[in-house]
Design a protein around this motif. Structure first.
Motif, PDB file in Angstrom:
ATOM      1  N   THR A  34      20.915 -25.593  31.402  1.00 37.33           N
ATOM      2  CA  THR A  34      20.824 -24.383  32.232  1.00 37.33           C
ATOM      3  C   THR A  34      19.555 -23.580  31.938  1.00 37.33           C
ATOM      4  O   THR A  34      19.221 -22.659  32.676  1.00 37.33           O
ATOM      5  CB  THR A  34      22.022 -23.466  31.979  1.00 37.33           C
ATOM      6  OG1 THR A  34      22.160 -23.298  30.571  1.00 37.33           O
ATOM      7  CG2 THR A  34      23.287 -24.051  32.564  1.00 37.33           C
ATOM      8  N   TRP A  35      18.859 -23.940  30.875  1.00 41.69           N
ATOM      9  CA  TRP A  35      17.653 -23.179  30.525  1.00 41.69           C
ATOM     10  C   TRP A  35      16.465 -23.515  31.414  1.00 41.69           C
ATOM     11  O   TRP A  35      15.448 -22.830  31.362  1.00 41.69           O
ATOM     12  CB  TRP A  35      17.246 -23.451  29.070  1.00 41.69           C
ATOM     13  CG  TRP A  35      18.167 -22.867  28.063  1.00 41.69           C
ATOM     14  CD1 TRP A  35      19.426 -22.377  28.278  1.00 41.69           C
ATOM     15  CD2 TRP A  35      17.916 -22.725  26.667  1.00 41.69           C
ATOM     16  NE1 TRP A  35      19.971 -21.947  27.100  1.00 41.69           N
ATOM     17  CE2 TRP A  35      19.065 -22.156  26.089  1.00 41.69           C
ATOM     18  CE3 TRP A  35      16.834 -23.030  25.842  1.00 41.69           C
ATOM     19  CZ2 TRP A  35      19.167 -21.876  24.727  1.00 41.69           C
ATOM     20  CZ3 TRP A  35      16.929 -22.764  24.497  1.00 41.69           C
ATOM     21  CH2 TRP A  35      18.095 -22.179  23.938  1.00 41.69           C
ATOM     22  N   PHE A  36      16.554 -24.607  32.161  1.00 40.21           N
ATOM     23  CA  PHE A  36      15.380 -25.097  32.900  1.00 40.21           C
ATOM     24  C   PHE A  36      14.693 -23.982  33.686  1.00 40.21           C
ATOM     25  O   PHE A  36      13.478 -23.862  33.690  1.00 40.21           O
ATOM     26  CB  PHE A  36      15.784 -26.245  33.829  1.00 40.21           C
ATOM     27  CG  PHE A  36      14.611 -27.023  34.353  1.00 40.21           C
ATOM     28  CD1 PHE A  36      14.167 -28.161  33.706  1.00 40.21           C
ATOM     29  CD2 PHE A  36      13.919 -26.603  35.484  1.00 40.21           C
ATOM     30  CE1 PHE A  36      13.079 -28.879  34.169  1.00 40.21           C
ATOM     31  CE2 PHE A  36      12.816 -27.301  35.960  1.00 40.21           C
ATOM     32  CZ  PHE A  36      12.409 -28.445  35.294  1.00 40.21           C
ATOM     33  N   ASN A  37      15.500 -23.146  34.324  1.00 49.04           N
ATOM     34  CA  ASN A  37      14.908 -22.078  35.149  1.00 49.04           C
ATOM     35  C   ASN A  37      14.930 -20.708  34.478  1.00 49.04           C
ATOM     36  O   ASN A  37      14.736 -19.681  35.122  1.00 49.04           O
ATOM     37  CB  ASN A  37      15.601 -22.010  36.501  1.00 49.04           C
ATOM     38  CG  ASN A  37      15.077 -23.077  37.436  1.00 49.04           C
ATOM     39  OD1 ASN A  37      13.865 -23.317  37.493  1.00 49.04           O
ATOM     40  ND2 ASN A  37      15.978 -23.753  38.116  1.00 49.04           N
ATOM     41  N   LYS A  38      15.171 -20.700  33.199  1.00 48.47           N
ATOM     42  CA  LYS A  38      15.190 -19.441  32.460  1.00 48.47           C
ATOM     43  C   LYS A  38      13.753 -19.013  32.153  1.00 48.47           C
ATOM     44  O   LYS A  38      12.892 -19.847  31.892  1.00 48.47           O
ATOM     45  CB  LYS A  38      15.918 -19.676  31.138  1.00 48.47           C
ATOM     46  CG  LYS A  38      16.908 -18.604  30.768  1.00 48.47           C
ATOM     47  CD  LYS A  38      17.516 -18.970  29.405  1.00 48.47           C
ATOM     48  CE  LYS A  38      18.552 -18.059  28.929  1.00 48.47           C
ATOM     49  NZ  LYS A  38      19.644 -17.624  29.636  1.00 48.47           N
ATOM     50  N   ASN A  39      13.520 -17.692  32.186  1.00 46.44           N
ATOM     51  CA  ASN A  39      12.192 -17.206  31.808  1.00 46.44           C
ATOM     52  C   ASN A  39      12.038 -17.245  30.301  1.00 46.44           C
ATOM     53  O   ASN A  39      12.964 -16.911  29.571  1.00 46.44           O
ATOM     54  CB  ASN A  39      12.000 -15.772  32.287  1.00 46.44           C
ATOM     55  CG  ASN A  39      11.720 -15.714  33.765  1.00 46.44           C
ATOM     56  OD1 ASN A  39      11.000 -16.571  34.295  1.00 46.44           O
ATOM     57  ND2 ASN A  39      12.302 -14.750  34.444  1.00 46.44           N
ATOM     58  N   ILE A  40      10.847 -17.614  29.853  1.00 40.78           N
ATOM     59  CA  ILE A  40      10.593 -17.674  28.414  1.00 40.78           C
ATOM     60  C   ILE A  40      10.848 -16.305  27.764  1.00 40.78           C
ATOM     61  O   ILE A  40      11.370 -16.224  26.662  1.00 40.78           O
ATOM     62  CB  ILE A  40       9.134 -18.117  28.153  1.00 40.78           C
ATOM     63  CG1 ILE A  40       8.886 -19.525  28.709  1.00 40.78           C
ATOM     64  CG2 ILE A  40       8.790 -18.040  26.679  1.00 40.78           C
ATOM     65  CD1 ILE A  40       9.377 -20.669  27.907  1.00 40.78           C
ATOM     66  N   GLU A  41      10.501 -15.213  28.489  1.00 42.49           N
ATOM     67  CA  GLU A  41      10.679 -13.881  27.875  1.00 42.49           C
ATOM     68  C   GLU A  41      12.134 -13.575  27.547  1.00 42.49           C
ATOM     69  O   GLU A  41      12.414 -12.731  26.721  1.00 42.49           O
ATOM     70  CB  GLU A  41      10.182 -12.738  28.748  1.00 42.49           C
ATOM     71  CG  GLU A  41       9.295 -13.060  29.865  1.00 42.49           C
ATOM     72  CD  GLU A  41       8.822 -11.835  30.635  1.00 42.49           C
ATOM     73  OE1 GLU A  41       8.251 -10.952  29.989  1.00 42.49           O
ATOM     74  OE2 GLU A  41       8.992 -11.786  31.863  1.00 42.49           O
ATOM     75  N   GLU A  42      13.054 -14.260  28.251  1.00 45.61           N
ATOM     76  CA  GLU A  42      14.471 -13.966  28.009  1.00 45.61           C
ATOM     77  C   GLU A  42      15.010 -14.681  26.781  1.00 45.61           C
ATOM     78  O   GLU A  42      16.138 -14.430  26.371  1.00 45.61           O
ATOM     79  CB  GLU A  42      15.306 -14.416  29.221  1.00 45.61           C
ATOM     80  CG  GLU A  42      15.027 -13.647  30.491  1.00 45.61           C
ATOM     81  CD  GLU A  42      15.685 -14.317  31.693  1.00 45.61           C
ATOM     82  OE1 GLU A  42      16.771 -14.910  31.536  1.00 45.61           O
ATOM     83  OE2 GLU A  42      15.098 -14.265  32.777  1.00 45.61           O
ATOM     84  N   LEU A  43      14.225 -15.601  26.204  1.00 44.75           N
ATOM     85  CA  LEU A  43      14.744 -16.391  25.086  1.00 44.75           C
ATOM     86  C   LEU A  43      14.706 -15.604  23.784  1.00 44.75           C
ATOM     87  O   LEU A  43      13.787 -14.829  23.543  1.00 44.75           O
ATOM     88  CB  LEU A  43      13.909 -17.662  24.911  1.00 44.75           C
ATOM     89  CG  LEU A  43      13.813 -18.618  26.096  1.00 44.75           C
ATOM     90  CD1 LEU A  43      13.003 -19.841  25.693  1.00 44.75           C
ATOM     91  CD2 LEU A  43      15.187 -19.058  26.568  1.00 44.75           C
ATOM     92  N   SER A  44      15.707 -15.833  22.939  1.00 42.95           N
ATOM     93  CA  SER A  44      15.675 -15.259  21.593  1.00 42.95           C
ATOM     94  C   SER A  44      14.720 -16.107  20.755  1.00 42.95           C
ATOM     95  O   SER A  44      14.247 -17.146  21.209  1.00 42.95           O
ATOM     96  CB  SER A  44      17.063 -15.300  20.983  1.00 42.95           C
ATOM     97  OG  SER A  44      17.399 -16.643  20.700  1.00 42.95           O
ATOM     98  N   LYS A  45      14.456 -15.643  19.521  1.00 42.26           N
ATOM     99  CA  LYS A  45      13.510 -16.381  18.694  1.00 42.26           C
ATOM    100  C   LYS A  45      14.015 -17.806  18.427  1.00 42.26           C
ATOM    101  O   LYS A  45      13.263 -18.769  18.555  1.00 42.26           O
ATOM    102  CB  LYS A  45      13.289 -15.650  17.368  1.00 42.26           C
ATOM    103  CG  LYS A  45      12.050 -16.149  16.670  1.00 42.26           C
ATOM    104  CD  LYS A  45      11.778 -15.470  15.360  1.00 42.26           C
ATOM    105  CE  LYS A  45      10.587 -16.144  14.697  1.00 42.26           C
ATOM    106  NZ  LYS A  45      10.525 -15.874  13.264  1.00 42.26           N
ATOM    107  N   GLY A  46      15.292 -17.898  18.086  1.00 41.84           N
ATOM    108  CA  GLY A  46      15.869 -19.210  17.805  1.00 41.84           C
ATOM    109  C   GLY A  46      15.810 -20.128  19.021  1.00 41.84           C
ATOM    110  O   GLY A  46      15.506 -21.314  18.902  1.00 41.84           O
TER     111      GLY A  46
END
Lengths: 441, 314
Positions: B139-151
């Motif tokens: 499901t991450w394929f279309n996620k924005n990088i800015e929304e990701l946590s450090k891990g």
């Protein structure tokens, strides 16, 4: 080469897809639209109406016409009575509704031969703006002039004869008769092109710089340089941003044309009825005939030459300065607070626009010549000179030097860039950057 | 003739043993020598620890292997060939300080990095999908990088490193910022890669991980190589012949008289035994004295101890 293309594609696509790109691309023509319609609206409606009570105690101006302003801002009403009475009638505060908002008083002992003693006075509650002041002064001067001619028994026909203007014919020695008003048209076209390059150098140069700083700050650059050469990364970014700029320019031209059309339809009447007014108000300004002449002359500019050379100078200037902006971005600290590193880039660009302004007035000056030859100023200066048809060898020399210039700056910038992008936690000075040019990796 | 062929065969086998060979590498920054005549071999299919204190020159070495920097002198061979730009497509590098473009989506970002490593658009997309599936983060394929946590972004960075299926993986502090569960996940991936024959250079400060993961290590300090070898072999080399014996009951009189006791507490004693004798003899001594031994261990130095000792003596 394939990798440069992949980088160009990313730089282009991510930027064009951004909201900020769409917003600036749409807003610029809207801003242009707002500027046109705003200036029309402001001059039409927002100046407000002033009813002036004219008290002529001298009786001299009894038969002299005092026409109201065409743009409905100033109305003259001849009244009789004492100044003090009318003064008492004026509104006490701004915006208060009264019959008259100002008094124009011509004293009983007004002397047409010495109109400055005693003077005609204008008393107001709300200070008149520059345009209104100019209008009232012009009207009174006209009235005094008419009065004088009347006293000298000069009839109306003679008066009209005296006011007629004539035109000088300018032509070069080889008998190439210059079209009337060509220099002005060339000047305007030159200024527009010079400014277009000047602004885009700053705008897209900063875009490149920020892109480099972003890669350095978020530390992706180390992953990237383990896949591609720093030079490929640099070129990919410069060309990618260049393509963004080109896209934006094309979109602007299309959008402006559309906006112009729409604005023309909506405000056409207003602009048309308004333009002659402005001409009247600003003495020596353009009137409708002048604008028509200008348009005619703009269409007789050397278009093929401009169409070929202007993009070339745009590109050359962009490559020359783009790589330098990238080098500075690579040297900047993570907080980007070392604005002083930008001085060596921004100063020549600013100098070039000053030279360009000067060149428009003196196309043959030696300042213009050198400015159009030296690669750091030639993109802006030569663009401003193009409508004045500079000699072929000047153009050729300028282009050769520009190519040499951007090869040199790209080489230097690439050397600074490859060291700078991997350098952290150190305040960089210009001296240090100079050392990087010769450093090994 | 037959002999010559045999020699050649042996030579080839030997050459193919190491994926990467660093020979007398020198790198100088001004007056500072970041790499001072460093040579070592990185065997194929092994997990290789590159260790050293801060500023020892590890990153410089890694940057020369990834061709971000070039050595001033010396040679680097990749699979027996002179290391060149074409080899960078066969290397996956995850730097210690790492990041991603904030304004991109996970999928397009990974595809971009894969393409820069020479994958085609379709191949890159396929690999990205496979990896996202493997980590159960499709499901991450279309996620924005800015929304990701450090891990989360660490995971994406790991995928970016292995996406193009390189033969050599260079991981600089791969576990920093990861929670224990994700640490375990990445560790398992590293082991799987190694089993598939990939060579892994692993750089870290965390010695317990080195012990757990690495087959071989090289230790650098102040630009110089100060130690290299297999983890087990090094532990043997630096052992101090200390044995820990645990037992039930009291120590029998006279048993410890001729022994060099390092530490003693109830039911436990640590002894430094002389080098010529094996542990068996010590155990025998205890048994002969009628001791009931419950545990007998040779105390080997941890990699951490070896590391500290070597850095201090150098």
């Amino acid at each position: 080469m394939k990798k440069i293309l992949i980088i160009i594609q990313r730089e282009y696509v991510t930027r064009v897809k951004r909201k900020s790109f769409i917003i600036t691309t749409l807003l610029a023509p809207l801003g242009f639209f707002a500027l046109i319609s705003g200036s029309v609206l402001i001059s039409t409606f927002s100046q407000g109406r002033t009813d002036v009570a004219v008290i002529d105690d001298s009786g001299l101006f009894k038969d002299v016409p005092l026409p109201d302003a065409d743009d409905q801002t100033v109305y003259f009403h001849r009244v009789s009575g004492k100044v003090d009475e009318f003064s008492a009638e004026l509104p006490k505060a701004e915006k208060e509704k009264r019959k008259y908002q100002a008094i124009l008083y011509i004293p009983a002992n007004f002397n047409i031969n010495n109109p400055n003693n005693p003077v005609i006075s204008y008393r107001y509650v709300e200070r008149p703006g520059m345009m209104k002041k100019q209008f009232i002064s012009d009207r009174m001067n006209d009235a005094v002039a008419k009065l004088r001619m009347k006293m000298l028994n000069i009839n109306e026909e003679v008066q009209q004869q005296m006011e007629k203007k004539f035109q000088l014919d300018y032509s070069s020695l080889d008998n190439q008769s210059e079209k009337k008003g060509y220099t002005e048209a060339a000047g305007i076209a030159g200024m527009v092109m010079g400014f277009a390059i000047y602004i885009s150098l700053f705008f897209y140069g900063t875009m490149i710089m920020k892109g480099v700083m972003e890669e350095k700050t978020n530390r992706i650059v180390e992953v990237l340089t383990s896949s591609v050469k720093p030079f490929q990364l640099l070129m990919g970014k410069i060309i990618g941003v260049g393509a963004v700029g080109l896209t934006q320019f094309i979109l602007w031209i299309v959008l402006m044309a559309v906006v112009n059309l729409v604005a023309g339809i909506i405000f056409g009447a207003a602009i048309h009825s308004h333009t002659p007014n402005m001409g009247n108000m600003q003495s020596g300004g353009l009137d409708a005939d002048d604008i028509q002449l200008l348009m005619k002359n703009l269409s007789s500019l050397p278009f093929t030459q401009i169409a070929l050379l202007f993009p070339l100078y745009f590109l050359g200037g962009f490559l020359l300065y783009g790589s330098l902006f990238a080098a500075v971005g690579a040297a900047m600290g993570e907080d980007g607070d070392q604005q002083s590193l930008m001085i060596p880039i921004t100063v020549p660009i600013i100098i070039s626009i000053f030279i360009a302004i000067n060149v428009i007035n003196n196309p043959d000056s030696s300042l213009g010549f050198w400015g159009s030859i030296i690669p750091f100023t030639s993109p802006v200066v030569m663009s401003a000179l193009l409508p004045f048809r500079p000699v072929w060898w000047q153009i050729a020399l300028s282009i050769l030097l520009l190519i040499g210039g951007f090869v040199l700056t790209t080489y230097i910038a690439a050397r600074i860039y490859r060291v700078g992008i991997l350098m952290y936690g150190k305040k960089i000075t210009l001296k240090e950057m100079g050392r990087w040019i010769f450093a090994r990796t | 003739m037959q002999k010559a062929f045999l020699f050649l065969n042996i030579a080839l086998t030997f050459a193919s043993m190491s994926l990467l060979s660093l020979q007398h590498i020198v790198k100088q920054y001004g007056n500072y020598r970041a790499s001072d005549d460093v040579s070592f071999e990185i065997p194929k299919g092994k997990i290789f620890g590159l260790l050293g204190p801060n500023g020892a020159g590890k990153t410089t070495l890694i940057r020369m292997i990834t061709r971000i920097l070039y050595p001033d002198a010396g040679n680097i061979l990749f699979n027996g060939e002179q290391l060149s730009d074409k080899h960078t497509e066969n290397i996956g590098y995850m730097p210690e300080e790492r990041g991603l473009y904030k304004k991109m989506k996970v999928g397009e970002h990974l595809i971009y990095l894969g393409r820069l490593k020479g994958l085609s658009q379709t191949q890159a997309k396929e690999n990205v999908n496979d990896w996202l599936k493997k980590f159960q983060i499709e499901t991450w394929f279309n996620k924005n990088i800015e929304e990701l946590s450090k891990g989360m972004s660490q995971k994406v960075q790991f995928i970016a490193t292995v996406l193009h299926n390189p033969d050599l993986l260079i991981l600089d502090e791969p576990f920093s910022g990861l929670d224990p569960i994700n640490s375990k996940l990445i560790e398992q991936e590293i082991r799987d890669m190694s089993l598939k024959g990939k060579t892994i250079i692993f750089s870290t400060h965390r010695m317990e991980q080195v012990e757990e993961i690495c087959d071989e290590i090289v230790l650098v300090n102040k630009g110089k190589k100060i130690l290299e070898g297999g983890v087990k072999e090094l532990k043997q080399r630096f052992k101090e012949n200390k044995f820990n014996i645990q037992f039930n009951g009291e120590i029998k009189n006279g048993l410890l008289n001729n022994l060099n006791v390092v530490e003693q507490s109830a039911g436990e004693v640590t002894v430094k035994y002389n080098e010529e004798h094996r542990g068996n003899e010590l155990l025998k001594l205890f048994v002969e004295h009628g001791m009931e031994v419950s545990s007998f261990n040779e105390l080997l130095p941890s990699v951490n101890e070896i590391f500290i000792r070597q850095v201090e003596t150098n």
